[in-house]
Design a protein around this motif. Structure first.
Motif, mmCIF file in Angstrom:
data_model
loop_
_atom_site.group_PDB
_atom_site.id
_atom_site.type_symbol
_atom_site.label_atom_id
_atom_site.label_comp_id
_atom_site.label_asym_id
_atom_site.label_seq_id
_atom_site.Cartn_x
_atom_site.Cartn_y
_atom_site.Cartn_z
ATOM 1 N N TRP A 100 0.823 -1.196 0.000
ATOM 2 C CA TRP A 100 0.000 0.000 0.000
ATOM 3 C C TRP A 100 0.867 1.259 0.000
ATOM 4 C CZ3 TRP A 100 -4.901 -0.686 -1.070
ATOM 5 C CH2 TRP A 100 -5.545 -1.856 -0.694
ATOM 6 N N THR A 120 0.257 5.737 0.321
ATOM 7 C CA THR A 120 -0.694 6.829 0.523
ATOM 8 C C THR A 120 0.021 8.147 0.291
ATOM 9 O OG1 THR A 120 -2.384 7.732 1.999
ATOM 10 C CG2 THR A 120 -0.271 7.112 2.992
ATOM 11 N N GLN A 170 -0.083 12.632 0.982
ATOM 12 C CA GLN A 170 -0.559 13.694 1.870
ATOM 13 C C GLN A 170 -0.249 15.060 1.265
ATOM 14 O OE1 GLN A 170 1.252 13.085 5.698
ATOM 15 N NE2 GLN A 170 0.417 11.025 5.956
ATOM 16 N N ARG A 204 -0.464 10.127 -7.320
ATOM 17 C CA ARG A 204 -1.036 8.808 -7.598
ATOM 18 C C ARG A 204 -0.695 8.355 -9.008
ATOM 19 N NH1 ARG A 204 -5.676 11.054 -4.967
ATOM 20 N NH2 ARG A 204 -6.604 11.455 -7.006
ATOM 21 N N GLN A 227 -7.919 0.185 -3.718
ATOM 22 C CA GLN A 227 -8.046 1.360 -2.856
ATOM 23 C C GLN A 227 -8.694 0.953 -1.540
ATOM 24 O OE1 GLN A 227 -9.685 4.807 -4.776
ATOM 25 N NE2 GLN A 227 -10.186 5.823 -2.865
ATOM 26 N N PRO A 258 -10.407 9.051 1.960
ATOM 27 C CA PRO A 258 -9.577 10.246 2.197
ATOM 28 C C PRO A 258 -10.032 10.975 3.459
ATOM 29 C CG PRO A 258 -10.368 10.153 -0.074
ATOM 30 C CD PRO A 258 -11.122 9.117 0.686
ATOM 31 N N ARG A 295 -5.188 13.761 3.768
ATOM 32 C CA ARG A 295 -4.585 12.428 3.785
ATOM 33 C C ARG A 295 -5.389 11.546 2.843
ATOM 34 N NH1 ARG A 295 -4.172 14.584 8.917
ATOM 35 N NH2 ARG A 295 -2.101 14.441 9.883
ATOM 36 N N ASP A 296 -4.721 11.051 1.817
ATOM 37 C CA ASP A 296 -5.400 10.290 0.778
ATOM 38 C C ASP A 296 -5.726 8.876 1.260
ATOM 39 O OD1 ASP A 296 -6.541 9.859 -1.639
ATOM 40 O OD2 ASP A 296 -4.682 9.812 -2.801
ATOM 41 N N SER A 297 -6.515 8.141 0.463
ATOM 42 C CA SER A 297 -6.753 6.733 0.727
ATOM 43 C C SER A 297 -5.456 5.955 0.550
ATOM 44 C CB SER A 297 -7.819 6.198 -0.236
ATOM 45 O OG SER A 297 -8.997 6.962 -0.186
ATOM 46 N N TYR A 298 -5.515 4.663 0.882
ATOM 47 C CA TYR A 298 -4.397 3.771 0.600
ATOM 48 C C TYR A 298 -4.581 3.201 -0.799
ATOM 49 C CZ TYR A 298 -3.535 4.070 5.604
ATOM 50 O OH TYR A 298 -3.282 4.531 6.869
ATOM 51 N N HIS A 299 -3.485 3.151 -1.555
ATOM 52 C CA HIS A 299 -3.548 2.708 -2.944
ATOM 53 C C HIS A 299 -2.488 1.648 -3.223
ATOM 54 C CE1 HIS A 299 -6.188 6.100 -4.204
ATOM 55 N NE2 HIS A 299 -5.538 6.748 -3.247
#
Length: 331
Positions: free
Chosen positions: A137, A139, A141, A174, A289, A293, A311-315
């Motif tokens: 994963w 992420t 920021q 991303r 994902q 967020p 803070r973004d999602s985990y990708h």
């Protein structure tokens, strides 16, 4: 919000400067202010808007703040940043993973094979299997702060502009991570190189060879400047005539949007020295994902500023095999 303020907000959204074009430009010395038809929620507010504009035109103190706000919105600084659009996410299937779920991906291990045998020989059994992978994963920021004095005296929506910038910057990060996975997956035999400009021959070769192996490309990601080189291609041999619709597109747009039955995704952020081709995302890989967020805000009373954190999602991105991927490098 009062009716007057609502009118003001809606009016700012549809008010713009429209330049003169064509023959009118020869007599134009300035741009003209155009207000679109003021209709919201199915109701025509033309009369109210006319009255509000007349009120703003007066010099009374009670409308000073509204007049300044309206004028500042029209004079908002020119945006010199092109909104970022993710280029490479379209190569991946989208998969949402729960916070407590495992993102394990199965990869088929094909071992089945038929064989020639004697009529009285016994059967030799093959067993299909699976291997598994668990992508890691990542992420992203982003944070910014705005001084209270900036928001007070700028006269235009600094916060909204900065929030857009934050969203574009996160999308850019991303996209860079997805591109690393995409580039690593393209097979060596699927990498072509041309000199000068993208050529009809190179595009035709990608289309032909991808169909030959049974993984036909469906779309391309290309910079608009490269796409417009299509206008200079040699179309057919002696006596060949382009259909009228194709010729008109080449004259109007400098490219033919349906060439090779591909979807041509053109954007200034697409690379200028490489054109990507891909088959259907269901035959390429996954973009996983997890979580949602998160946006946080805090006030710094000592510095006199508002602080915003994203803070973004985990990708994660994964491509098991790049048989459906191609690129053409332009040297």
């Amino acid at each position: 919000m009062t009716k007057e303020l609502k009118l003001l907000e809606n009016l700012k959204a549809i008010t713009k400067f429209t330049p003169y074009h064509g023959a009118n430009a020869l007599q134009a010395t300035a741009e003209t202010l155009q207000v679109a038809n003021p209709v919201w929620d199915g109701q025509d507010y033309t009369g109210e808007v006319d009255a509000l504009l007349a009120q703003l035109a007066t010099g009374s103190a009670d409308v000073l703040a509204a007049r300044q706000q309206f004028g500042a919105a029209i004079a908002e600084p020119i945006q010199y940043m092109i909104p970022y659009v993710e280029q490479y996410d379209r190569f991946f299937m989208q998969q949402t993973i729960g916070d407590l779920e495992d993102n394990l991906i199965s990869v088929e291990d094909i071992t089945n094979s038929a064989y020639q045998s004697h009529p009285r020989s016994e059967i030799i059994f093959n067993e299909p299997g699976y291997s598994f992978t668990r992508p890691s994963w990542s992420t992203f920021q982003y944070g910014f702060k705005i001084s209270w004095n900036t928001m007070r005296f700028a006269g235009w929506n600094v916060l909204a502009r900065q929030m857009n910038t934050a969203a574009w910057e996160l999308a850019k990060k991303r996209d860079a991570a997805a591109k690393v996975v995409l580039d690593a997956a393209v097979p060596t035999g699927h990498k072509l190189t041309v000199t000068g400009e993208i050529t009809k021959t190179s595009v035709d070769e990608v289309i032909r060879r991808s169909n030959q192996i049974g993984w036909p490309v469906k779309f391309a990601v290309i910079n608009p400047g490269r796409l417009m080189a299509m206008q200079t291609w040699t179309w057919g041999g002696t006596g060949f005539q382009l259909p009228e619709g194709v010729a008109q597109q080449l004259v109007d747009n400098l490219f033919y949007a349906n060439y090779g039955q591909l979807r041509w995704y053109a954007h200034p952020y697409a690379p200028y020295t490489r054109v990507y081709f891909g088959t259907d995302p269901s035959q390429v890989g996954w973009h996983q994902q997890k979580s949602s967020p998160r946006n946080d805000t805090q006030v710094d009373l000592i510095q006199g500023e508002d602080q915003y954190m994203y803070r973004d999602s985990y990708h994660s991105w994964y491509i098991p095999d790049g048989l459906g991927l191609w690129w053409v490098d332009i040297a």
